[in-house]
Design an enzyme around this catalytic site. Structure first.
Site, PDB file in Angstrom:
ATOM      1  N   CYS A 112       0.821  -1.224   0.000  1.00 25.17           N
ATOM      2  CA  CYS A 112       0.000   0.000   0.000  1.00 25.17           C
ATOM      3  C   CYS A 112       0.848   1.264   0.000  1.00 25.17           C
ATOM      4  O   CYS A 112       0.320   2.354  -0.226  1.00 25.17           O
ATOM      5  CB  CYS A 112      -0.945   0.004   1.191  1.00 25.17           C
ATOM      6  SG  CYS A 112      -2.054  -1.393   1.197  1.00 25.17           S
ATOM      7  N   HIS A 251      -3.102   7.187   3.122  1.00 26.19           N
ATOM      8  CA  HIS A 251      -3.582   5.915   2.596  1.00 26.19           C
ATOM      9  C   HIS A 251      -4.940   5.611   3.236  1.00 26.19           C
ATOM     10  O   HIS A 251      -5.156   5.851   4.423  1.00 26.19           O
ATOM     11  CB  HIS A 251      -2.573   4.803   2.901  1.00 26.19           C
ATOM     12  CG  HIS A 251      -3.067   3.448   2.504  1.00 26.19           C
ATOM     13  ND1 HIS A 251      -3.617   3.226   1.264  1.00 26.19           N
ATOM     14  CD2 HIS A 251      -3.136   2.271   3.173  1.00 26.19           C
ATOM     15  CE1 HIS A 251      -3.992   1.959   1.194  1.00 26.19           C
ATOM     16  NE2 HIS A 251      -3.724   1.366   2.336  1.00 26.19           N
ATOM     17  N   ASN A 281     -10.094  -0.030   0.897  1.00 28.01           N
ATOM     18  CA  ASN A 281      -8.637   0.059   0.751  1.00 28.01           C
ATOM     19  C   ASN A 281      -8.245  -0.484  -0.626  1.00 28.01           C
ATOM     20  O   ASN A 281      -8.388  -1.673  -0.881  1.00 28.01           O
ATOM     21  CB  ASN A 281      -7.997  -0.768   1.884  1.00 28.01           C
ATOM     22  CG  ASN A 281      -6.485  -0.789   1.828  1.00 28.01           C
ATOM     23  OD1 ASN A 281      -5.878  -0.358   0.844  1.00 28.01           O
ATOM     24  ND2 ASN A 281      -5.882  -1.303   2.879  1.00 28.01           N
TER      25      ASN A 281
HETATM   26  N1  ACO Z   1     -17.696  -8.487  10.932  1.00 23.78           N
HETATM   27  C1  ACO Z   1     -17.989  -8.795  12.198  1.00 23.78           C
HETATM   28  N2  ACO Z   1     -17.034  -9.102  13.118  1.00 23.78           N
HETATM   29  C2  ACO Z   1     -15.765  -9.105  12.689  1.00 23.78           C
HETATM   30  C3  ACO Z   1     -15.404  -8.781  11.362  1.00 23.78           C
HETATM   31  C4  ACO Z   1     -16.433  -8.482  10.478  1.00 23.78           C
HETATM   32  N3  ACO Z   1     -16.206  -8.166   9.180  1.00 23.78           N
HETATM   33  N4  ACO Z   1     -14.057  -8.861  11.257  1.00 23.78           N
HETATM   34  C5  ACO Z   1     -13.589  -9.190  12.464  1.00 23.78           C
HETATM   35  N5  ACO Z   1     -14.611  -9.345  13.339  1.00 23.78           N
HETATM   36  C6  ACO Z   1     -14.582  -9.741  14.725  1.00 23.78           C
HETATM   37  C7  ACO Z   1     -13.317 -10.480  15.082  1.00 23.78           C
HETATM   38  O1  ACO Z   1     -13.410 -11.824  14.717  1.00 23.78           O
HETATM   39  C8  ACO Z   1     -13.256 -10.265  16.566  1.00 23.78           C
HETATM   40  O2  ACO Z   1     -14.136 -11.198  17.173  1.00 23.78           O
HETATM   41  P1  ACO Z   1     -13.715 -11.971  18.506  1.00 23.78           P
HETATM   42  O3  ACO Z   1     -13.517 -10.872  19.528  1.00 23.78           O
HETATM   43  O4  ACO Z   1     -14.867 -12.851  18.748  1.00 23.78           O
HETATM   44  O5  ACO Z   1     -12.440 -12.683  18.153  1.00 23.78           O
HETATM   45  C9  ACO Z   1     -13.868  -8.870  16.761  1.00 23.78           C
HETATM   46  O6  ACO Z   1     -14.556  -8.567  15.536  1.00 23.78           O
HETATM   47  C10 ACO Z   1     -12.842  -7.788  17.009  1.00 23.78           C
HETATM   48  O7  ACO Z   1     -11.768  -8.009  16.119  1.00 23.78           O
HETATM   49  P2  ACO Z   1     -10.583  -7.000  16.036  1.00 23.78           P
HETATM   50  O8  ACO Z   1      -9.587  -7.514  15.046  1.00 23.78           O
HETATM   51  O9  ACO Z   1     -10.090  -6.640  17.378  1.00 23.78           O
HETATM   52  O10 ACO Z   1     -11.328  -5.738  15.407  1.00 23.78           O
HETATM   53  P3  ACO Z   1     -10.740  -4.330  15.141  1.00 23.78           P
HETATM   54  O11 ACO Z   1     -11.566  -3.329  15.765  1.00 23.78           O
HETATM   55  O12 ACO Z   1      -9.253  -4.276  15.344  1.00 23.78           O
HETATM   56  O13 ACO Z   1     -10.988  -4.189  13.565  1.00 23.78           O
HETATM   57  C11 ACO Z   1      -9.781  -4.360  11.517  1.00 23.78           C
HETATM   58  C12 ACO Z   1     -10.415  -5.109  12.656  1.00 23.78           C
HETATM   59  C13 ACO Z   1     -10.863  -3.548  10.809  1.00 23.78           C
HETATM   60  C14 ACO Z   1      -9.168  -5.349  10.538  1.00 23.78           C
HETATM   61  C15 ACO Z   1      -8.706  -3.401  12.051  1.00 23.78           C
HETATM   62  O14 ACO Z   1      -7.836  -4.096  12.923  1.00 23.78           O
HETATM   63  C16 ACO Z   1      -7.877  -2.760  10.967  1.00 23.78           C
HETATM   64  O15 ACO Z   1      -8.355  -1.925  10.224  1.00 23.78           O
HETATM   65  N6  ACO Z   1      -6.574  -3.081  10.914  1.00 23.78           N
HETATM   66  C17 ACO Z   1      -5.661  -2.495   9.946  1.00 23.78           C
HETATM   67  C18 ACO Z   1      -5.962  -3.013   8.587  1.00 23.78           C
HETATM   68  C19 ACO Z   1      -5.161  -2.336   7.538  1.00 23.78           C
HETATM   69  O16 ACO Z   1      -4.921  -1.166   7.595  1.00 23.78           O
HETATM   70  N7  ACO Z   1      -4.755  -3.108   6.558  1.00 23.78           N
HETATM   71  C20 ACO Z   1      -4.190  -2.638   5.395  1.00 23.78           C
HETATM   72  C21 ACO Z   1      -2.768  -2.276   5.502  1.00 23.78           C
HETATM   73  S1  ACO Z   1      -2.207  -1.677   3.983  1.00 23.78           S
HETATM   74  C22 ACO Z   1      -1.646  -2.921   2.921  1.00 23.78           C
HETATM   75  O17 ACO Z   1      -0.469  -3.008   2.657  1.00 23.78           O
HETATM   76  C23 ACO Z   1      -2.628  -3.909   2.334  1.00 23.78           C
END
Ligand code: ACO
Length: 326
Positions: A112, A251, A281
């Site tokens: 990214c 980003h 994204n």
């Molecule tokens: N719908 C419902 N529940 C979900 C979903 C979903 N789509 N996805 C995850 N959950 C659940 C998880 O399973 C977890 O459940 P559990 O507590 O029973 O295990 C709960 O929600 C909380 O999960 P977290 O991972 O703590 O949720 P968080 O608030 O951190 O959000 C997310 C997750 C959106 C992925 C976040 O961590 C994030 O945005 N991270 C960065 C991602 C990013 O920027 N990636 C791209 C980088 S750039 C590149 O090079 C591609």
């Protein structure tokens, strides 16, 4: 002498996928996706479309916008995270589609952060006087690399493309750039199989190892930290203060990442480009598409000091500070 962007284009496939549609295929809700990511819809390309197809469309617009012809381009840098092939380079495929027969062509892999790496590389070639017009293309068909059964990742990504032409400019242009990487975090965000580490096999396909795997929590913390750090560093390197900055284009991964970084920077949100709600994204395409939209809607004007700042798999990060010249 400075290098600057003299033309820009973007292209998004028509098909829109809503959160409500995803509710039907994975255990998620519109409310969860909106609250935890800020993403409402994303685009997906048709099954016969690849990154070079979207990149070609964005590139055509950028070259036209620069008042150039494809034969005027002497280098093409593609920065896709979802390239057409392991090799040849997607840049070569785009070169052929454009009939940009005078251009050298190669790919950069910085996930990214790809667009920031590509733009920074283009600037060096312009400043050295070796090349005159360089096309940088961020194009993604991530929909083919997402595990549509994995709710942790499938709600986040989208397809699209953005491209710029970088050339020497009389006024304005790129003032400072920074790039960084920390390969110790490589496992936090990866496509494990398909390369020489885990070549394609029955097992890798069965175990869904060709799809994006991510440790969301760790990537989140990293992203907030580097968005703040990179922005501060690129501004300091230009001997400016944050108060001199008119607009930031970060980003577009998650609204909570952007909000947390802006809070640390104490920077007003109304001077930040956000379109992840519409497109999710788009990896290397996110920043150029957001830049094009910011220009189109008049949010960036000539003379504005603009920071482009990215982060991604690798781990990688980087920022470019420009005195907007168009
Ligand atoms: N719908 C419902 N529940 C979900 C979903 C979903 N789509 N996805 C995850 N959950 C659940 C998880 O399973 C977890 O459940 P559990 O507590 O029973 O295990 C709960 O929600 C909380 O999960 P977290 O991972 O703590 O949720 P968080 O608030 O951190 O959000 C997310 C997750 C959106 C992925 C976040 O961590 C994030 O945005 N991270 C960065 C991602 C990013 O920027 N990636 C791209 C980088 S750039 C590149 O090079 C591609």
């Amino acid at each position: 002498m400075r290098a600057g962007i003299i033309g820009i284009g973007s292209y998004l496939p028509d098909r829109v996928i809503t959160n409500t549609e995803l509710e039907k295929t994975v255990d998620t809700t519109n409310e969860w996706i909106m609250a935890r990511t800020g993403i409402s819809t994303r685009r997906t390309a048709e099954s016969h479309i690849s990154s070079s197809d979207l990149g070609f469309e964005a590139a055509k617009i950028a070259i036209e916008n620069a008042n150039l012809e494809p034969k005027d381009i002497d280098m093409i840098i593609s920065v896709s995270s979802s390239p057409d092939y392991t090799f040849p380079a997607t840049a070569c495929i785009i070169q052929d589609k454009l009939k940009a027969t005078n251009a050298a062509a190669f790919d950069i892999q910085a996930a990214c952060t790809g667009f920031v790496y590509g733009l920074t590389t283009a600037v060096q070639y312009i400043m050295s006087g070796q090349f005159k017009n360089i096309l940088v293309v961020g194009s993604e068909v991530l929909s083919k690399m997402i595990d549509w059964q994995d709710r942790n990742t499938c709600v986040l990504f989208g397809d699209g493309a953005g491209a710029v032409v970088v050339s020497q400019v009389e006024t304005g242009g790129v003032i400072s750039t920074i790039l960084g990487a920390d390969g110790s975090g490589a496992k936090l965000l990866e496509v494990p199989a398909g390369g020489s580490r885990e070549p394609a096999s029955f097992e890798t396909v069965k175990n869904r190892r060709h799809y994006i795997k991510m440790n969301g929590n760790e990537v989140f913390k990293f992203a907030v930290r580097v968005l703040e750090d990179c922005t501060r560093k690129v501004v300091k390197k230009a001997n400016l203060n944050l108060s001199d900055i008119d607009f930031i284009i970060p980003h577009q991964a998650n609204i909570r990442i952007i909000d947390a970084a802006l809070k640390r920077l104490n920077f007003p949100k109304d001077r930040v480009m956000i379109n992840l709600d519409k497109y999710g994204n788009m990896s290397s395409a996110s920043i150029p598409v957001a830049l094009h939209e910011a220009l189109h809607t008049g949010r960036i004007k000539k003379g504005h000091k603009v920071v482009l700042v990215g982060f991604g798999a690798g781990l990688t990060w980087g920022a470019v500070l420009m005195d907007w010249n168009l």
